[in-house]
Design an enzyme around this catalytic site. Structure first.
Site, PDB file in Angstrom:
ATOM      1  N   SER A 177       0.833  -1.204   0.000  1.00  0.00           N
ATOM      2  CA  SER A 177       0.000   0.000   0.000  1.00  0.00           C
ATOM      3  C   SER A 177       0.865   1.250   0.000  1.00  0.00           C
ATOM      4  O   SER A 177       2.000   1.235   0.501  1.00  0.00           O
ATOM      5  CB  SER A 177      -0.906   0.021   1.246  1.00  0.00           C
ATOM      6  OG  SER A 177      -1.624   1.237   1.341  1.00  0.00           O
ATOM      7  N   TYR A 190      -2.352  -0.978  10.277  1.00  0.00           N
ATOM      8  CA  TYR A 190      -2.422  -1.409   8.877  1.00  0.00           C
ATOM      9  C   TYR A 190      -1.209  -0.911   8.098  1.00  0.00           C
ATOM     10  O   TYR A 190      -0.569  -1.666   7.358  1.00  0.00           O
ATOM     11  CB  TYR A 190      -3.709  -0.882   8.260  1.00  0.00           C
ATOM     12  CG  TYR A 190      -3.868  -1.106   6.775  1.00  0.00           C
ATOM     13  CD1 TYR A 190      -4.360  -2.318   6.291  1.00  0.00           C
ATOM     14  CD2 TYR A 190      -3.557  -0.109   5.854  1.00  0.00           C
ATOM     15  CE1 TYR A 190      -4.527  -2.519   4.926  1.00  0.00           C
ATOM     16  CE2 TYR A 190      -3.711  -0.307   4.488  1.00  0.00           C
ATOM     17  CZ  TYR A 190      -4.198  -1.508   4.034  1.00  0.00           C
ATOM     18  OH  TYR A 190      -4.360  -1.716   2.685  1.00  0.00           O
TER      19      TYR A 190
END
Length: 284
Positions: A177, A190
């Site tokens: 990400s 995350y």
């Protein structure tokens, strides 16, 4: 024509979210992707393959000639069934495995089922992920942090380990990400897992290169998937992705293009890299 994602309205769903409830509807390549036979004969295992990026990867892979096994949570059965229909509509073999990949045994069982169904695995896509946003560090439940690391980091490690011998001469692509490079405080656990996955990809590229296995990562930016309204407050969902240089969120199929390239023979000398698909947000 794909929906305009420059002005996503406020909305919320119960976790883990449903594709059918997204407004607007994302493009998974159902009609937009044109296959060119780049993955003919490949056998692919895709985790988190029921919706979002995973669904788009499954559809694009099938259109490029690959047979596919997708893994999904039991709660995502409806979306998984729709993905199977999309893959099979391309004349490809497809199977779904419902599993929560948070322990080694679940990953070993998934690997065995995929090998049994496909006759082997040439390309692995580790895409399953968990996130839940909070404003302050003391709002992050301890068990959530454990779950995020188990799903996002431990699961891919165990699955790659289980399939190591089958992936000789093949490829692994891990979904990381832009959060690994530009973390949001609301996603601190995350974001940390995604940074760990970038490191894992580079290390595994070195470890498995001698057996001809290529390992890479794709780092998406804001992509419109059920994960967004199911894990973020409505006010954060409104206008999602508008802060990118391109001024909008991305469709899942726009990320899937990177996975197709990395799994194909066109990327035969590409390993140990992170490919950003971020709408212009930097990943370095």
């Amino acid at each position: 024509m794909a929906a305009d994602l420059s002005k996503i309205p406020s909305q919320q769903q119960e976790w883990p979210g449903r594709t059918a409830e997204l407004d607007p509807q994302p493009d998974h390549g159902e009609t937009s992707w044109v296959g060119r036979g780049r993955l003919t004969g490949k056998r692919a295992l895709i985790t988190g393959g029921d919706s979002g990026i995973g669904r788009a990867v499954a559809v694009a892979f099938a259109k490029e000639g690959a047979d596919v096994v997708i893994a999904h949570l039991p709660e995502e059965e409806d979306d998984a069934r729709e993905t199977l229909e999309l893959v099979r509509a391309q004349g490809r073999r497809a199977e779904a495995v419902a599993s929560d990949l948070r322990d080694a045994r679940a990953n070993q069982e998934l690997a065995s089922k995929a090998v049994e169904f496909l006759g082997g695995v040439d390309t692995l896509v580790c895409n399953a992920a968990y996130q839940m946003a909070h404003d302050e560090i003391d709002e992050f439940p301890d068990q959530q942090v454990v779950r995020t690391f188990e799903t996002n980091v431990f699961g891919p490690f165990w699955l790659i380990k289980a399939l190591e011998d089958h992936l000789k001469g093949g490829s692994v692509t891990i979904t990381t990400s832009v959060q690994a490079f530009s973390p949001s405080e609301q996603l601190l656990d995350y974001a940390a897992t995604k940074a760990a996955l970038n490191n894992l990809a580079v290390n595994l590229a070195a470890e498995l290169g001698a057996q001809g296995t290529r390992v890479n990562a794709v780092a998406p930016g804001p992509i419109w998937t059920p994960l967004i309204p199911a894990t973020m407050p409505p006010e954060k969902v409104e206008g999602f992705g508008a802060d990118t240089p391109l001024g909008r969120a991305g469709h899942p199929i726009e990320v899937a293009a990177a996975f197709v390239f990395l799994a194909s023979d066109e990327a035969s000398y590409v390993s140990g890299t992170v490919l950003g698909v971020t709408g212009g947000k930097p990943i370095f």
